[in-house]
Design a protein around this motif. Sequence first.
Motif, PDB file in Angstrom:
ATOM      1  N   VAL A 140       0.857  -1.190   0.000  1.00 54.18           N
ATOM      2  CA  VAL A 140       0.000   0.000   0.000  1.00 54.18           C
ATOM      3  C   VAL A 140       0.891   1.236   0.000  1.00 54.18           C
ATOM      4  CG1 VAL A 140      -1.813   1.259   1.212  1.00 54.18           C
ATOM      5  CG2 VAL A 140      -1.739  -1.255   1.319  1.00 54.18           C
ATOM      6  N   PRO A 141       0.785   2.093  -1.017  1.00 55.76           N
ATOM      7  CA  PRO A 141       1.603   3.309  -1.076  1.00 55.76           C
ATOM      8  C   PRO A 141       1.446   4.167   0.174  1.00 55.76           C
ATOM      9  CG  PRO A 141       0.477   2.955  -3.165  1.00 55.76           C
ATOM     10  CD  PRO A 141      -0.100   1.967  -2.190  1.00 55.76           C
ATOM     11  N   GLN A 142       2.490   4.876   0.525  1.00 48.47           N
ATOM     12  CA  GLN A 142       2.511   5.671   1.748  1.00 48.47           C
ATOM     13  C   GLN A 142       1.393   6.702   1.778  1.00 48.47           C
ATOM     14  OE1 GLN A 142       4.628   4.756   4.116  1.00 48.47           O
ATOM     15  NE2 GLN A 142       3.704   6.197   5.554  1.00 48.47           N
ATOM     16  N   ASN A 143       1.096   7.306   0.631  1.00 48.66           N
ATOM     17  CA  ASN A 143       0.038   8.317   0.615  1.00 48.66           C
ATOM     18  C   ASN A 143      -1.326   7.704   0.938  1.00 48.66           C
ATOM     19  OD1 ASN A 143       0.159   7.015  -2.015  1.00 48.66           O
ATOM     20  ND2 ASN A 143      -1.309   8.562  -2.715  1.00 48.66           N
ATOM     21  N   LEU A 144      -1.544   6.456   0.510  1.00 46.00           N
ATOM     22  CA  LEU A 144      -2.797   5.778   0.828  1.00 46.00           C
ATOM     23  C   LEU A 144      -2.861   5.415   2.311  1.00 46.00           C
ATOM     24  CD1 LEU A 144      -3.522   3.339  -2.144  1.00 46.00           C
ATOM     25  CD2 LEU A 144      -4.730   5.428  -1.523  1.00 46.00           C
ATOM     26  N   LEU A 145      -1.733   4.980   2.852  1.00 45.75           N
ATOM     27  CA  LEU A 145      -1.697   4.661   4.276  1.00 45.75           C
ATOM     28  C   LEU A 145      -2.066   5.888   5.120  1.00 45.75           C
ATOM     29  CD1 LEU A 145       1.540   2.481   4.517  1.00 45.75           C
ATOM     30  CD2 LEU A 145      -0.822   1.698   4.762  1.00 45.75           C
ATOM     31  N   LYS A 146      -1.527   7.034   4.732  1.00 45.88           N
ATOM     32  CA  LYS A 146      -1.818   8.269   5.466  1.00 45.88           C
ATOM     33  C   LYS A 146      -3.288   8.644   5.343  1.00 45.88           C
ATOM     34  CE  LYS A 146       2.808  10.322   5.202  1.00 45.88           C
ATOM     35  NZ  LYS A 146       3.625  11.453   4.667  1.00 45.88           N
ATOM     36  N   ARG A 147      -3.833   8.496   4.141  1.00 48.85           N
ATOM     37  CA  ARG A 147      -5.230   8.870   3.939  1.00 48.85           C
ATOM     38  C   ARG A 147      -6.163   7.949   4.716  1.00 48.85           C
ATOM     39  NH1 ARG A 147      -9.325   7.802   0.529  1.00 48.85           N
ATOM     40  NH2 ARG A 147      -8.178   6.585  -0.988  1.00 48.85           N
ATOM     41  N   LEU A 148      -5.865   6.647   4.728  1.00 45.57           N
ATOM     42  CA  LEU A 148      -6.707   5.718   5.468  1.00 45.57           C
ATOM     43  C   LEU A 148      -6.596   5.938   6.978  1.00 45.57           C
ATOM     44  CD1 LEU A 148      -6.131   2.502   3.332  1.00 45.57           C
ATOM     45  CD2 LEU A 148      -8.243   3.837   3.507  1.00 45.57           C
ATOM     46  N   ALA A 149      -5.394   6.302   7.430  1.00 43.27           N
ATOM     47  CA  ALA A 149      -5.224   6.630   8.850  1.00 43.27           C
ATOM     48  C   ALA A 149      -6.076   7.845   9.206  1.00 43.27           C
ATOM     49  CB  ALA A 149      -3.758   6.895   9.159  1.00 43.27           C
ATOM     50  N   SER A 150      -6.148   8.797   8.281  1.00 39.72           N
ATOM     51  CA  SER A 150      -6.976   9.981   8.486  1.00 39.72           C
ATOM     52  C   SER A 150      -8.465   9.608   8.504  1.00 39.72           C
ATOM     53  CB  SER A 150      -6.701  11.008   7.389  1.00 39.72           C
ATOM     54  OG  SER A 150      -7.565  12.123   7.508  1.00 39.72           O
ATOM     55  N   CYS A 151      -8.853   8.664   7.624  1.00 38.25           N
ATOM     56  CA  CYS A 151     -10.241   8.190   7.609  1.00 38.25           C
ATOM     57  C   CYS A 151     -10.611   7.595   8.950  1.00 38.25           C
ATOM     58  CB  CYS A 151     -10.417   7.115   6.525  1.00 38.25           C
ATOM     59  SG  CYS A 151     -10.254   7.706   4.829  1.00 38.25           S
ATOM     60  N   PHE A 152      -9.711   6.780   9.493  1.00 40.49           N
ATOM     61  CA  PHE A 152      -9.974   6.130  10.780  1.00 40.49           C
ATOM     62  C   PHE A 152     -10.102   7.164  11.893  1.00 40.49           C
ATOM     63  CE2 PHE A 152      -8.353   4.191  14.728  1.00 40.49           C
ATOM     64  CZ  PHE A 152      -9.355   3.246  14.912  1.00 40.49           C
ATOM     65  N   LYS A 153      -9.201   8.141  11.886  1.00 35.99           N
ATOM     66  CA  LYS A 153      -9.247   9.176  12.918  1.00 35.99           C
ATOM     67  C   LYS A 153     -10.547   9.961  12.852  1.00 35.99           C
ATOM     68  CE  LYS A 153      -6.601  13.055  14.845  1.00 35.99           C
ATOM     69  NZ  LYS A 153      -7.782  13.906  14.967  1.00 35.99           N
ATOM     70  N   ASN A 154     -10.982  10.289  11.645  1.00 34.85           N
ATOM     71  CA  ASN A 154     -12.240  11.017  11.501  1.00 34.85           C
ATOM     72  C   ASN A 154     -13.414  10.235  12.058  1.00 34.85           C
ATOM     73  OD1 ASN A 154     -10.934  13.127  10.290  1.00 34.85           O
ATOM     74  ND2 ASN A 154     -11.522  12.593   8.207  1.00 34.85           N
TER      75      ASN A 154
END
Length: 228
Positions: free
Chosen positions: A210-224
């Motif tokens: 999983v590309p790093q940018n996707l990992l960051k975006r999904l982490a943001s989804c979880f936090k939201n």
Amino acid sequence: MNSIYIVMAIMFAGARRWSRGREPRFRTELGRISYYFSKDEAEKAIKANATLKSEESKSVYRYFLREVPAGEALYDGEYKREWVYDATGKLLDHTLCSTCHCDIHTEHYIFGGREPEQIRFSAGDIVEWYDGYGSVWLGVVVGTPYTVGRCREMYETLRRSPRFAGLSDDKITFPLDFSDDSYLIVNTENYMESHVHVSSHYVSAPTFPVPQNLLKRLASCFKNCADE
């Protein structure tokens, strides 16, 4: 009641990587379907095919082994049990209850929870899930299946409710079924728009990096989702 065992090979279709875009995925297609009179025969066939060096066997994403009752009229996709194996023939997970209408009034239709060791992922984990229609999606776990302990607590609460006062245990209908054996997953920042309830055995660790940018975006989804 006799059963028939169906093995379905799900094959990669198209590029073997996560697609670009707001909701990353990759495509699959249905390959060969074979039928057996026992689960043992079906599993042997899966393992035999998994050891082949053919281009076809190298293109397998998953094997699904489905048990269906013989002589029953079924709706599309119904099964008594289903097991999922990776391309090497390793068992990944399996269902715990039936989806068949003929089992609705039996104990086979009731979901009584998963043991903690059967819950393979936790909230915040990045996972992929097969949607049953040719796509595998990337997302983050927000909620996990009920445990056996939690289901017992729910049942005891149900027993004490005025609705079931005076009834014996065999007269109390526990409302959980196969649809409750699922993970809650999101893949965008908008929970209401993207959340899905996915059958536990359709969820697995990501096949591709999983590309790093996707990992960051999904982490943001979880936090939201956690903040809501």
